[in-house]
Motif scaffolding. Structure first.
Motif, PDB file in Angstrom:
ATOM      1  N   PRO A  31       0.332  74.088  19.578  1.00 35.00           N
ATOM      2  CA  PRO A  31      -0.026  72.693  19.233  1.00 35.00           C
ATOM      3  C   PRO A  31       1.017  71.681  19.722  1.00 35.00           C
ATOM      4  O   PRO A  31       0.658  70.664  20.338  1.00 35.00           O
ATOM      5  N   ALA A  32       2.296  71.959  19.478  1.00 33.18           N
ATOM      6  CA  ALA A  32       3.341  71.016  19.910  1.00 33.18           C
ATOM      7  C   ALA A  32       3.428  70.957  21.434  1.00 33.18           C
ATOM      8  O   ALA A  32       3.678  69.894  22.018  1.00 33.18           O
ATOM      9  N   TYR A  33       3.204  72.105  22.075  1.00 36.06           N
ATOM     10  CA  TYR A  33       3.254  72.141  23.546  1.00 36.06           C
ATOM     11  C   TYR A  33       2.130  71.283  24.142  1.00 36.06           C
ATOM     12  O   TYR A  33       2.342  70.546  25.105  1.00 36.06           O
ATOM     13  N   THR A  34       0.937  71.385  23.540  1.00 38.08           N
ATOM     14  CA  THR A  34      -0.195  70.592  24.032  1.00 38.08           C
ATOM     15  C   THR A  34       0.111  69.099  23.914  1.00 38.08           C
ATOM     16  O   THR A  34      -0.155  68.317  24.828  1.00 38.08           O
ATOM     17  N   GLU A  35       0.695  68.722  22.793  1.00 35.87           N
ATOM     18  CA  GLU A  35       1.064  67.300  22.617  1.00 35.87           C
ATOM     19  C   GLU A  35       2.098  66.883  23.650  1.00 35.87           C
ATOM     20  O   GLU A  35       2.032  65.785  24.215  1.00 35.87           O
ATOM     21  N   ALA A  36       3.050  67.773  23.905  1.00 37.00           N
ATOM     22  CA  ALA A  36       4.086  67.451  24.900  1.00 37.00           C
ATOM     23  C   ALA A  36       3.474  67.302  26.298  1.00 37.00           C
ATOM     24  O   ALA A  36       3.850  66.409  27.062  1.00 37.00           O
ATOM     25  N   LEU A  37       2.517  68.169  26.608  1.00 35.16           N
ATOM     26  CA  LEU A  37       1.832  68.057  27.908  1.00 35.16           C
ATOM     27  C   LEU A  37       1.150  66.697  28.044  1.00 35.16           C
ATOM     28  O   LEU A  37       1.272  66.017  29.072  1.00 35.16           O
ATOM     29  N   CYS A  38       0.438  66.303  26.972  1.00 29.24           N
ATOM     30  CA  CYS A  38      -0.264  65.007  26.991  1.00 29.24           C
ATOM     31  C   CYS A  38       0.746  63.873  27.182  1.00 29.24           C
ATOM     32  O   CYS A  38       0.493  62.913  27.918  1.00 29.24           O
ATOM     33  N   ARG A  39       1.885  64.013  26.541  1.00 32.58           N
ATOM     34  CA  ARG A  39       2.922  62.973  26.661  1.00 32.58           C
ATOM     35  C   ARG A  39       3.430  62.910  28.098  1.00 32.58           C
ATOM     36  O   ARG A  39       3.580  61.848  28.674  1.00 32.58           O
ATOM     37  N   ASP A 284      11.546  67.220  25.295  1.00 32.01           N
ATOM     38  CA  ASP A 284      11.894  66.259  26.358  1.00 32.01           C
ATOM     39  C   ASP A 284      10.744  65.844  27.276  1.00 32.01           C
ATOM     40  O   ASP A 284      10.971  65.064  28.206  1.00 32.01           O
ATOM     41  N   ALA A 285       9.544  66.382  27.072  1.00 34.67           N
ATOM     42  CA  ALA A 285       8.434  66.064  27.991  1.00 34.67           C
ATOM     43  C   ALA A 285       8.301  64.555  28.149  1.00 34.67           C
ATOM     44  O   ALA A 285       8.345  63.808  27.173  1.00 34.67           O
ATOM     45  N   GLY A 286       8.165  64.133  29.394  1.00 35.42           N
ATOM     46  CA  GLY A 286       8.064  62.693  29.660  1.00 35.42           C
ATOM     47  C   GLY A 286       9.403  62.108  30.079  1.00 35.42           C
ATOM     48  O   GLY A 286       9.484  60.949  30.489  1.00 35.42           O
ATOM     49  N   ARG A 287      10.481  62.900  29.956  1.00 33.65           N
ATOM     50  CA  ARG A 287      11.805  62.415  30.392  1.00 33.65           C
ATOM     51  C   ARG A 287      12.261  63.178  31.634  1.00 33.65           C
ATOM     52  O   ARG A 287      11.810  64.293  31.891  1.00 33.65           O
ATOM     53  N   GLN A 288      13.217  62.605  32.304  1.00 32.52           N
ATOM     54  CA  GLN A 288      13.782  63.218  33.518  1.00 32.52           C
ATOM     55  C   GLN A 288      14.397  64.582  33.231  1.00 32.52           C
ATOM     56  O   GLN A 288      14.461  65.441  34.106  1.00 32.52           O
TER      57      GLN A 288
END
Ligand code: SF4
Length: 373
Positions: A31-39, A284-288
């Motif tokens: 669940p958290a990974y899916t949210e991170a992917l979307c982010r 960190d998804a969405g960051r460099q």
């Protein structure tokens, strides 16, 4: 147009030969990974990019629930311009593909399934650590057809411990009874650090001798040829018009954009790779900081990459395309190499360039290495 790759690094169980970036027993992160992917998708600086292929690869993407896949697809369609005829592939394993799930996947717009079948022999599936049965593999294909999928692919393997030529023949016979329009057939590569590598090096199991593996490869080529498949890439066979549009991008030097752990991207001049650590990616998804590597591909390297990727395809190196991209000829950059490989019987002339011969197919890695200057 660009292809999007979305990596799902979860598996129910780690197969004994696998060194892909995938992990068993950590599904609680999904669940958290899916949210991170979307982010990560929603904050990509490439907003508005035209996309005509989307590929959910793994791991086992079919471990995601329908709402989770829907949320990732929604993030993609809101952030990028997805072609109305886009090829949208999802990889799945037979044990996680039931009829209801497949119907809902199809309704979401997934229009191509790639199934990890590998073999139909119970003892080989067991020794590879695969957790599906022959029956589940056949049923998954039947369910997929009933769910409305008409673009089905499967993966098959040969060169396995304990595998005989007769077993390969039986697998092919079973495979051709299924309504598949694409198959990727791989010879086992024994990767360091895998359980199977340990089994082989300790003598617990042994691999078939090279000449038997060569005979298996010949059997595979002949069987697909006899069944009207186009052997369009070293390991890939397709019915007419059913090449993997996404994978062809990798081999024809077209840019692609990857999301998720261990995903790679190529924008035409820079290759990047993401970190492999799932908790760090979720944070960190969405960051460099999710970038593990970024390599500028200079012209010399681009020409080399172009050539050995093109040689994976049966179309081979297209001299006019090379000249259009790089402003120089294949002759001026690789003339001597091509000439030598032709003299060795590993390359042959085509109308538009050159490609691997049947002998060259067996020595692909050697041929590719000759293009590195
Ligand atoms: S299902 Fe595929 S990705 Fe997962 S462990 Fe097995 S081979 Fe690796």
């Amino acid at each position: 147009m660009t292809g999007l790759y979305i990596h799902i690094p979860f598996c129910r169980h780690k197969c004994r030969y696998c060194d892909f970036p995938s992990y068993g027993g950590v599904e609680s992160y999904i669940p958290a990974y899916t949210e991170a992917l979307c982010r990560e998708i929603s904050t990509s600086p490439r907003e508005g990019l035209a996309v005509d292929t989307i590929y959910f690869g793994g791991g086992t993407p079919s471990l995601l629930t329908i709402p989770q896949i829907a949320s990732v697809l929604q993030a993609v369609t809101q952030h990028f311009v997805v072609d109305s005829h886009a090829e949208i592939t999802l990889e799945g394993n037979p044990d996680s593909l039931d009829g209801d799930y497949l119907k809902q996947l199809r309704r979401l717009g997934i229009n191509r399934l790639s199934m990890g079948i590998q073999s139909f022999q119970p003892q080989l599936l067991h020794s590879l650590g695969r957790i599906h049965s022959r029956r589940q593999a056949v049923e998954a294909v039947e369910y997929a057809v009933r769910a409305g999928f008409d673009n089905l692919s499967a993966d098959l393997m040969y060169g396995l411990p304990g595998q005989t030529l007769q077993m390969v023949s039986d697998d092919l016979e079973q495979l051709f009874q299924l309504p598949l329009c694409h198959t990727s057939v791989y010879s086992l590569i024994l990767e360091q650090g895998t359980c199977l590598h340990h089994d082989v090096t300790t003598g617990a199991v042994s691999l078939p001798p090279d000449e038997q593996v060569d005979a298996m490869a010949s059997l595979v080529h002949q069987a697909f040829d006899a069944h009207g498949f186009d052997h369009y890439e070293i390991s890939s066979y397709a019915r007419p018009g059913r090449r993997s549009r996404h994978n062809v991008k990798y081999w024809t030097y077209v840019p692609y954009l990857g999301f998720g752990v261990s995903a790679h991207s190529f924008d035409g001049s820079v290759r990047t790779a993401h970190i492999a650590n799932i908790p760090q990616y979720i944070r960190d998804a969405g960051r460099q900081s999710v970038l593990a590597e970024s390599v500028i591909i200079d012209t010399k390297r681009a020409q080399e990459d172009y050539c050995f990727l093109a040689l994976r395809m049966r179309d081979g190196i297209l001299y006019d395309d090379f000249a259009r991209r790089f402003g120089v000829s294949v002759e001026s950059e690789f003339g001597k190499v091509v000439e030598r490989l032709m003299a060795q019987g590993l390359l042959e002339q085509t109308e538009r360039g050159c490609r691997l011969t049947s002998l060259g197919l067996a020595y692909g890695n050697y041929v590719f290495s000759q293009f590195i200057r």
